[in-house]
Design a protein around this motif. Structure first.
Motif, PDB file in Angstrom:
ATOM      1  N   LYS A   1     -24.671  83.423  43.857  1.00 60.53           N
ATOM      2  CA  LYS A   1     -25.476  84.603  44.211  1.00 60.53           C
ATOM      3  C   LYS A   1     -25.562  84.804  45.733  1.00 60.53           C
ATOM      4  O   LYS A   1     -26.638  85.008  46.290  1.00 60.53           O
ATOM      5  N   GLY A   2     -24.396  84.687  46.383  1.00 56.83           N
ATOM      6  CA  GLY A   2     -24.329  85.035  47.794  1.00 56.83           C
ATOM      7  C   GLY A   2     -24.171  83.892  48.770  1.00 56.83           C
ATOM      8  O   GLY A   2     -24.002  84.122  49.969  1.00 56.83           O
ATOM      9  N   ILE A   3     -24.185  82.665  48.290  1.00 56.33           N
ATOM     10  CA  ILE A   3     -24.021  81.514  49.181  1.00 56.33           C
ATOM     11  C   ILE A   3     -22.523  81.214  49.335  1.00 56.33           C
ATOM     12  O   ILE A   3     -21.799  81.100  48.355  1.00 56.33           O
ATOM     13  N   ASP A   4     -22.071  81.089  50.590  1.00 56.59           N
ATOM     14  CA  ASP A   4     -20.659  80.781  50.832  1.00 56.59           C
ATOM     15  C   ASP A   4     -20.369  79.318  50.512  1.00 56.59           C
ATOM     16  O   ASP A   4     -21.133  78.427  50.890  1.00 56.59           O
ATOM     17  N   VAL A   5     -19.260  79.090  49.830  1.00 59.87           N
ATOM     18  CA  VAL A   5     -18.807  77.738  49.497  1.00 59.87           C
ATOM     19  C   VAL A   5     -17.378  77.592  50.024  1.00 59.87           C
ATOM     20  O   VAL A   5     -16.501  78.376  49.657  1.00 59.87           O
ATOM     21  N   ARG A   6     -17.133  76.614  50.876  1.00 62.51           N
ATOM     22  CA  ARG A   6     -15.809  76.396  51.450  1.00 62.51           C
ATOM     23  C   ARG A   6     -14.955  75.545  50.510  1.00 62.51           C
ATOM     24  O   ARG A   6     -15.358  74.477  50.075  1.00 62.51           O
ATOM     25  N   VAL A   7     -13.770  76.048  50.211  1.00 63.29           N
ATOM     26  CA  VAL A   7     -12.819  75.359  49.337  1.00 63.29           C
ATOM     27  C   VAL A   7     -11.781  74.644  50.196  1.00 63.29           C
ATOM     28  O   VAL A   7     -11.258  75.222  51.156  1.00 63.29           O
ATOM     29  N   HIS A   8     -11.471  73.408  49.852  1.00 62.00           N
ATOM     30  CA  HIS A   8     -10.456  72.617  50.553  1.00 62.00           C
ATOM     31  C   HIS A   8      -9.309  72.316  49.589  1.00 62.00           C
ATOM     32  O   HIS A   8      -9.542  71.855  48.465  1.00 62.00           O
ATOM     33  N   GLY A   9      -8.070  72.559  50.033  1.00 63.90           N
ATOM     34  CA  GLY A   9      -6.910  72.312  49.188  1.00 63.90           C
ATOM     35  C   GLY A   9      -6.153  71.067  49.605  1.00 63.90           C
ATOM     36  O   GLY A   9      -6.287  70.589  50.733  1.00 63.90           O
ATOM     37  N   SER A  10      -5.347  70.549  48.694  1.00 61.96           N
ATOM     38  CA  SER A  10      -4.535  69.369  49.005  1.00 61.96           C
ATOM     39  C   SER A  10      -3.440  69.706  50.007  1.00 61.96           C
ATOM     40  O   SER A  10      -2.900  68.837  50.674  1.00 61.96           O
ATOM     41  N   GLY A  11      -3.126  70.993  50.114  1.00 63.05           N
ATOM     42  CA  GLY A  11      -2.108  71.454  51.049  1.00 63.05           C
ATOM     43  C   GLY A  11      -2.034  72.965  50.995  1.00 63.05           C
ATOM     44  O   GLY A  11      -2.565  73.596  50.076  1.00 63.05           O
ATOM     45  N   ARG A  12      -1.391  73.549  52.002  1.00 62.81           N
ATOM     46  CA  ARG A  12      -1.277  74.998  52.069  1.00 62.81           C
ATOM     47  C   ARG A  12       0.092  75.440  51.574  1.00 62.81           C
ATOM     48  O   ARG A  12       1.107  75.000  52.115  1.00 62.81           O
ATOM     49  N   THR A  13       0.115  76.282  50.574  1.00 62.24           N
ATOM     50  CA  THR A  13       1.377  76.838  50.108  1.00 62.24           C
ATOM     51  C   THR A  13       1.582  78.198  50.768  1.00 62.24           C
ATOM     52  O   THR A  13       0.644  78.936  51.014  1.00 62.24           O
ATOM     53  N   ASP A  14       2.846  78.523  51.056  1.00 61.22           N
ATOM     54  CA  ASP A  14       3.178  79.779  51.725  1.00 61.22           C
ATOM     55  C   ASP A  14       3.152  80.948  50.755  1.00 61.22           C
ATOM     56  O   ASP A  14       3.077  80.782  49.540  1.00 61.22           O
ATOM     57  N   SER A  15       3.274  82.127  51.314  1.00 62.20           N
ATOM     58  CA  SER A  15       3.372  83.346  50.516  1.00 62.20           C
ATOM     59  C   SER A  15       4.546  83.246  49.540  1.00 62.20           C
ATOM     60  O   SER A  15       5.661  82.893  49.934  1.00 62.20           O
ATOM     61  N   GLY A  16       4.288  83.523  48.268  1.00 65.05           N
ATOM     62  CA  GLY A  16       5.340  83.482  47.258  1.00 65.05           C
ATOM     63  C   GLY A  16       5.545  82.141  46.600  1.00 65.05           C
ATOM     64  O   GLY A  16       6.251  82.036  45.587  1.00 65.05           O
ATOM     65  N   VAL A  17       4.944  81.085  47.137  1.00 73.60           N
ATOM     66  CA  VAL A  17       5.096  79.742  46.558  1.00 73.60           C
ATOM     67  C   VAL A  17       4.088  79.575  45.416  1.00 73.60           C
ATOM     68  O   VAL A  17       2.937  79.991  45.519  1.00 73.60           O
ATOM     69  N   HIS A  18       4.545  78.939  44.342  1.00 74.27           N
ATOM     70  CA  HIS A  18       3.721  78.766  43.149  1.00 74.27           C
ATOM     71  C   HIS A  18       3.135  77.349  43.088  1.00 74.27           C
ATOM     72  O   HIS A  18       3.584  76.457  43.807  1.00 74.27           O
ATOM     73  N   ALA A  19       2.160  77.169  42.205  1.00 74.18           N
ATOM     74  CA  ALA A  19       1.583  75.834  41.996  1.00 74.18           C
ATOM     75  C   ALA A  19       1.351  75.603  40.512  1.00 74.18           C
ATOM     76  O   ALA A  19       0.791  76.459  39.818  1.00 74.18           O
ATOM     77  N   LEU A  20       1.793  74.461  40.061  1.00 73.12           N
ATOM     78  CA  LEU A  20       1.543  74.037  38.681  1.00 73.12           C
ATOM     79  C   LEU A  20       0.364  73.079  38.615  1.00 73.12           C
ATOM     80  O   LEU A  20      -0.275  72.944  37.577  1.00 73.12           O
ATOM     81  N   GLY A  21       0.086  72.398  39.737  1.00 72.42           N
ATOM     82  CA  GLY A  21      -0.996  71.411  39.744  1.00 72.42           C
ATOM     83  C   GLY A  21      -1.565  71.203  41.135  1.00 72.42           C
ATOM     84  O   GLY A  21      -1.651  70.066  41.604  1.00 72.42           O
ATOM     85  N   GLN A  22      -1.965  72.273  41.795  1.00 68.51           N
ATOM     86  CA  GLN A  22      -2.653  72.173  43.078  1.00 68.51           C
ATOM     87  C   GLN A  22      -4.047  71.553  42.846  1.00 68.51           C
ATOM     88  O   GLN A  22      -4.651  71.756  41.793  1.00 68.51           O
TER      89      GLN A  22
END
Length: 248
Positions: free
Chosen positions: A40-61
């Motif tokens: 309800k309006g609180i920002d939550v920062r998400v952290h990924g295991s790595g950054r994928t580029d534009s067009g790159v897919h993920a099966l198990g990020q």
């Protein structure tokens, strides 16, 4: 605050990569947008295991975030999948310890690269596999891949934009198989980490070796040279998938 670890999959076709950007649609942006609705309006920062580029897919990020509330794994799973767009899905939710970090706790990552090798472009794989219409010698490809296994300095295969100074990485497994029915080569790379554009530059070089423009031993020479300009071009992102991330 509860820390959650999520395994997600996405079709990267309509995303401008994983990392959030001010004006473009990104995976991180969509995740944080859904979480903001939940809180309800609180920002939550998400952290990924790595950054994928534009067009790159993920099966198990893998991602993690600290949520200002307490939901069961089942409730978090249902809420996120209800709010997320159709090209982004949560596969698994786990409550994590406070010291868990999706990037820094990772021990191994596995990527695959799909390369369609038919003479005519396939409209049904155009965003899910790269295309190379010329014959490729799988024995030459397999020989070249043996040279990159082990611990090496991959400076020749890193983008000049990569700010990381330490370019040493360990590749535990590098292999390629061919599916004659689909006319598709599938490469697999398993290592303790990968540099920016590393797999795509490796693929650009491998393609040159497979169609006989370069010899398999070129891989060994490039590792010693540590010169990005000597390696092949950066291959298309379309065939690249983050398969899964391995933790202790």
């Amino acid at each position: 605050m509860m820390r959650y670890k999520l395994t997600i999959a996405y079709d990267g076709t309509k995303f401008y990569g994983f990392q959030i950007q001010p004006k473009d649609r990104t995976v991180q942006g969509e995740l944080e947008k859904s979480l903001k609705i939940m809180t309800k309006g609180i920002d939550v920062r998400v952290h990924g295991s790595g950054r994928t580029d534009s067009g790159v897919h993920a099966l198990g990020q893998v991602i993690h975030y600290d949520y200002p509330g307490e939901l069961s794994e089942k409730a978090m799973f249902k809420a996120m999948n209800t709010l997320l767009p159709k090209d982004l899905v949560v596969q698994k939710v786990e409550v994590a310890d406070s010291y868990f970090h999706s990037r820094f706790s990772a021990k191994e990552k596995i990527y695959i690269y799909r390369l369609y090798n038919g003479e005519v472009r396939n409209p049904f794989t155009r965003t899910y596999a790269s295309w190379h219409p010329y014959p490729l010698d799988i024995d030459r490809l397999r020989e070249a891949l043996t040279y990159i296994e082990g611990r090496h300095d991959f400076t020749s295969f890193a983008s000049i934009k990569d700010p990381i100074e330490n370019k040493i990485r360990t590749i535990y497994e590098a292999r390629v198989d061919y599916d004659s029915e689909k006319q598709e080569f599938v490469f697999l790379f398993r290592g303790n980490g990968f540099l920016y554009n590393m797999i795509r530059i490796l693929m650009g070089t491998l393609i040159e070796i497979g169609d006989r423009r370069k010899e398999p031993e070129e891989m060994q020479r490039l590792l010693k040279l540590k010169d990005r300009k000597q390696a092949g071009p950066t291959a298309s992102p379309l065939g690249l998938y983050l398969k899964n991330v391995i933790y202790d």
